[in-house]
Write a protein that holds these residues in place. Structure first.
Motif, PDB file in Angstrom:
ATOM      1  N   SER A 190       0.827  -1.203   0.000  1.00 53.16           N
ATOM      2  CA  SER A 190       0.000   0.000   0.000  1.00 53.16           C
ATOM      3  C   SER A 190       0.863   1.255   0.000  1.00 53.16           C
ATOM      4  CB  SER A 190      -0.908   0.015   1.230  1.00 53.16           C
ATOM      5  OG  SER A 190      -0.132   0.176   2.410  1.00 53.16           O
ATOM      6  N   ILE A 191       0.252   2.383  -0.372  1.00 57.79           N
ATOM      7  CA  ILE A 191       0.958   3.660  -0.349  1.00 57.79           C
ATOM      8  C   ILE A 191       1.455   3.961   1.061  1.00 57.79           C
ATOM      9  CG2 ILE A 191       0.671   6.159  -0.597  1.00 57.79           C
ATOM     10  CD1 ILE A 191      -1.230   5.621  -2.902  1.00 57.79           C
ATOM     11  N   GLU A 192       0.632   3.650   2.058  1.00 60.02           N
ATOM     12  CA  GLU A 192       1.010   3.918   3.447  1.00 60.02           C
ATOM     13  C   GLU A 192       2.257   3.138   3.839  1.00 60.02           C
ATOM     14  OE1 GLU A 192      -2.039   3.209   2.422  1.00 60.02           O
ATOM     15  OE2 GLU A 192      -2.986   5.175   2.719  1.00 60.02           O
ATOM     16  N   LEU A 193       2.333   1.873   3.426  1.00 59.27           N
ATOM     17  CA  LEU A 193       3.507   1.071   3.746  1.00 59.27           C
ATOM     18  C   LEU A 193       4.729   1.535   2.974  1.00 59.27           C
ATOM     19  CD1 LEU A 193       2.078  -2.565   4.048  1.00 59.27           C
ATOM     20  CD2 LEU A 193       3.009  -1.131   5.864  1.00 59.27           C
ATOM     21  N   ARG A 194       4.542   1.985   1.739  1.00 57.42           N
ATOM     22  CA  ARG A 194       5.677   2.507   0.970  1.00 57.42           C
ATOM     23  C   ARG A 194       6.217   3.780   1.604  1.00 57.42           C
ATOM     24  NH1 ARG A 194       2.509   1.259  -3.668  1.00 57.42           N
ATOM     25  NH2 ARG A 194       2.189   3.471  -4.117  1.00 57.42           N
ATOM     26  N   ARG A 195       5.306   4.614   2.124  1.00 59.83           N
ATOM     27  CA  ARG A 195       5.740   5.845   2.779  1.00 59.83           C
ATOM     28  C   ARG A 195       6.451   5.571   4.092  1.00 59.83           C
ATOM     29  NH1 ARG A 195       0.441   9.155   3.395  1.00 59.83           N
ATOM     30  NH2 ARG A 195       1.646   9.844   5.200  1.00 59.83           N
TER      31      ARG A 195
ATOM     32  N   GLY B 125      12.541  23.248  -3.783  1.00 60.48           N
ATOM     33  CA  GLY B 125      11.364  23.507  -2.960  1.00 60.48           C
ATOM     34  C   GLY B 125      10.087  23.069  -3.647  1.00 60.48           C
ATOM     35  N   ASN B 126       9.986  23.349  -4.948  1.00 57.35           N
ATOM     36  CA  ASN B 126       8.796  22.953  -5.711  1.00 57.35           C
ATOM     37  C   ASN B 126       8.662  21.439  -5.807  1.00 57.35           C
ATOM     38  OD1 ASN B 126       8.259  25.647  -6.117  1.00 57.35           O
ATOM     39  ND2 ASN B 126       9.076  25.709  -8.205  1.00 57.35           N
ATOM     40  N   ALA B 127       9.806  20.756  -5.912  1.00 57.51           N
ATOM     41  CA  ALA B 127       9.775  19.297  -6.022  1.00 57.51           C
ATOM     42  C   ALA B 127       9.205  18.663  -4.758  1.00 57.51           C
ATOM     43  CB  ALA B 127      11.182  18.772  -6.297  1.00 57.51           C
ATOM     44  N   ILE B 128       9.598  19.176  -3.604  1.00 55.17           N
ATOM     45  CA  ILE B 128       9.074  18.624  -2.349  1.00 55.17           C
ATOM     46  C   ILE B 128       7.604  19.013  -2.170  1.00 55.17           C
ATOM     47  CG2 ILE B 128       9.319  18.621   0.162  1.00 55.17           C
ATOM     48  CD1 ILE B 128      12.295  19.010  -0.207  1.00 55.17           C
ATOM     49  N   GLU B 129       7.252  20.224  -2.589  1.00 59.22           N
ATOM     50  CA  GLU B 129       5.851  20.646  -2.514  1.00 59.22           C
ATOM     51  C   GLU B 129       4.968  19.732  -3.365  1.00 59.22           C
ATOM     52  OE1 GLU B 129       3.033  24.395  -3.830  1.00 59.22           O
ATOM     53  OE2 GLU B 129       5.168  24.759  -3.517  1.00 59.22           O
ATOM     54  N   GLU B 130       5.452  19.355  -4.539  1.00 58.63           N
ATOM     55  CA  GLU B 130       4.699  18.454  -5.403  1.00 58.63           C
ATOM     56  C   GLU B 130       4.531  17.083  -4.758  1.00 58.63           C
ATOM     57  OE1 GLU B 130       2.705  16.983  -8.838  1.00 58.63           O
ATOM     58  OE2 GLU B 130       2.984  18.945  -7.916  1.00 58.63           O
ATOM     59  N   LEU B 131       5.559  16.628  -4.067  1.00 61.07           N
ATOM     60  CA  LEU B 131       5.481  15.346  -3.362  1.00 61.07           C
ATOM     61  C   LEU B 131       4.370  15.373  -2.312  1.00 61.07           C
ATOM     62  CD1 LEU B 131       7.009  12.583  -3.115  1.00 61.07           C
ATOM     63  CD2 LEU B 131       8.329  13.659  -1.283  1.00 61.07           C
ATOM     64  N   LEU B 132       4.289  16.468  -1.582  1.00 59.10           N
ATOM     65  CA  LEU B 132       3.228  16.618  -0.578  1.00 59.10           C
ATOM     66  C   LEU B 132       1.845  16.611  -1.232  1.00 59.10           C
ATOM     67  CD1 LEU B 132       4.855  19.394   1.629  1.00 59.10           C
ATOM     68  CD2 LEU B 132       4.579  16.996   2.251  1.00 59.10           C
ATOM     69  N   ARG B 133       1.749  17.252  -2.406  1.00 54.57           N
ATOM     70  CA  ARG B 133       0.459  17.308  -3.108  1.00 54.57           C
ATOM     71  C   ARG B 133       0.038  15.922  -3.572  1.00 54.57           C
ATOM     72  NH1 ARG B 133      -1.799  17.085  -7.792  1.00 54.57           N
ATOM     73  NH2 ARG B 133       0.173  16.603  -8.834  1.00 54.57           N
ATOM     74  N   VAL B 134       0.965  15.191  -4.170  1.00 54.93           N
ATOM     75  CA  VAL B 134       0.643  13.870  -4.707  1.00 54.93           C
ATOM     76  C   VAL B 134       0.186  12.921  -3.604  1.00 54.93           C
ATOM     77  CG1 VAL B 134       1.659  11.819  -5.788  1.00 54.93           C
ATOM     78  CG2 VAL B 134       2.129  14.091  -6.730  1.00 54.93           C
ATOM     79  N   HIS B 135       0.784  13.055  -2.428  1.00 55.36           N
ATOM     80  CA  HIS B 135       0.458  12.151  -1.328  1.00 55.36           C
ATOM     81  C   HIS B 135      -0.615  12.714  -0.386  1.00 55.36           C
ATOM     82  CE1 HIS B 135       3.466   8.913  -1.837  1.00 55.36           C
ATOM     83  NE2 HIS B 135       4.150   9.842  -2.472  1.00 55.36           N
TER      84      HIS B 135
END
Length: 273
Positions: free
Chosen positions: A87-92, A112-122
């Motif tokens: 699951s996504i939760e286990l991968r995280r 900074g934008n790359a990490i912000e995008e990561l937060l958005r996707v998850h």
């Protein structure tokens, strides 16, 4: 129950022999990278996985996070078996910081934008403003100035890239952080600062740290316990102090004798903390 259990895990590379070849008794020609490795890791623990290049330490941890298939044995997180499709939760929950962070950073995106995008996707922040605040918090946590949010990877030093990689992993709020030779490409001063950062993050957040390295002195600096691997096999495991004071395996003794000592650095980690 341990947080992370590695139970008799073996990893082999190559094509699995067909049933016909097995019935004919023909040899299995696959290469064994890890052979029946076992390790239990408790929540909040800092453990080193030590060995020379080719010892199987990175392959074992890549199997833990699902990047290479396990041939036999099992990995469990909080008692739940970790299969290739998780699951996504286990991968995280289990994140890895690699030796060369430059290869995992998008050269065309500001960090900074790359990490912000990561937060958005998850879906880890409800709005863009919340994501930006969280990214700023992460930069502060890894001791990077806010001005660096607008930097491209090519504008950063090796130590700064490694801190960005750590911030990106922390953004996913993992329970376990695996650092794979995360300081080996850095000079001694920068290396020490990244080690201090990892120790501080562990003290503050209680994150479980697995530190992969070929250098036992770094493990003594950072970890409470360690296993030593050679040719895919766990040859020894103990507390760090006991490993240094009373090594049981000849290979461990050779590693201790061969590696130069790490210069003393302010804020050196105490194994009692």
């Amino acid at each position: 129950m341990s947080l992370l259990e590695i139970d008799n895990v073996s990893v082999r590379f190559g094509e699995k022999p067909s049933a016909l070849r097995q019935r004919m008794g023909l040899a299995d020609t696959r290469i064994t990278a890890v052979s029946e490795a076992s390790l239990n890791i408790n929540a909040g623990e800092s453990i080193g996985v030590v060995g020379e290049s080719g010892s199987g330490k990175t392959t074992l941890m890549r199997a833990v996070i699902g990047l290479v298939p396990i041939d036999s044995g099992e990995v469990r997180f909080n008692g739940v078996p970790l299969h290739a499709r998780r699951s996504i939760e286990l991968r995280r929950a289990i994140q890895m910081v690699y030796q060369d962070p430059g290869t995992t950073l998008n050269p065309s995106r500001k960090v900074g934008n790359a990490i912000e995008e990561l937060l958005r996707v998850h879906n880890l922040a409800p709005s863009r403003a919340a994501r930006q605040r969280r990214v700023a918090e992460l930069f502060d946590r890894v001791q990077l100035p806010s001005s660096m949010l607008q930097a491209y990877p090519r504008e950063l030093s090796g130590g700064q890239k490694q801190r960005i990689a750590i911030a990106r992993s922390l953004a996913l709020e993992p329970s376990v952080l695996i650092a794979d030779e995360a300081t080996s490409a850095l000079d001694v001063i920068v290396q020490a600062s990244v080690l201090d950062l990892l120790a501080e993050l562990r003290r503050e957040s209680g994150i479980t740290l697995i530190f992969i390295t070929h250098d036992l002195t770094l493990v003594r600096y950072l970890c409470e316990r360690a296993i030593v691997m050679n040719a895919g096999v766990v040859v020894e495991g103990n507390t760090v102090d006991e490993l240094f004071d009373n090594p049981q395996a000849q290979y461990t003794r050779e590693l201790i004798e061969a590696v130069p000592k790490l210069p003393p650095v302010a804020g050196q980690v105490s194994h009692g903390n």
